[in-house]
Design a protein around this motif. Structure first.
Motif: not given
Length: 59
Positions: A1-12
């Protein structure tokens, strides 16, 4: 099973500057290593590591 997760970086702003500097350094090292690989006609990762590892770590 393949799991894809979108992540958005919000750095200072400070973190963003550090990320940009890190990416710039990685890009420079990769470009230099590619040049060495071409000049020395090295095709395998271990062979390239022998030519580049120490200097990249020092930089």
């Amino acid at each position: 099973m393949k799991l894809v997760v979108r992540v958005k970086l919000l750095p200072t702003p400070v973190q963003a500057a550090a990320l940009e500097a890190t990416l710039h350094g990685c890009n420079e090292a990769a470009t230099w290593a590619a040049r060495i690989a071409f000049e020395e006609d090295v095709r395998r990762p271990l062979g390239l590591r022998k030519h580049t590892y120490t200097e990249i770590r020092e930089r």
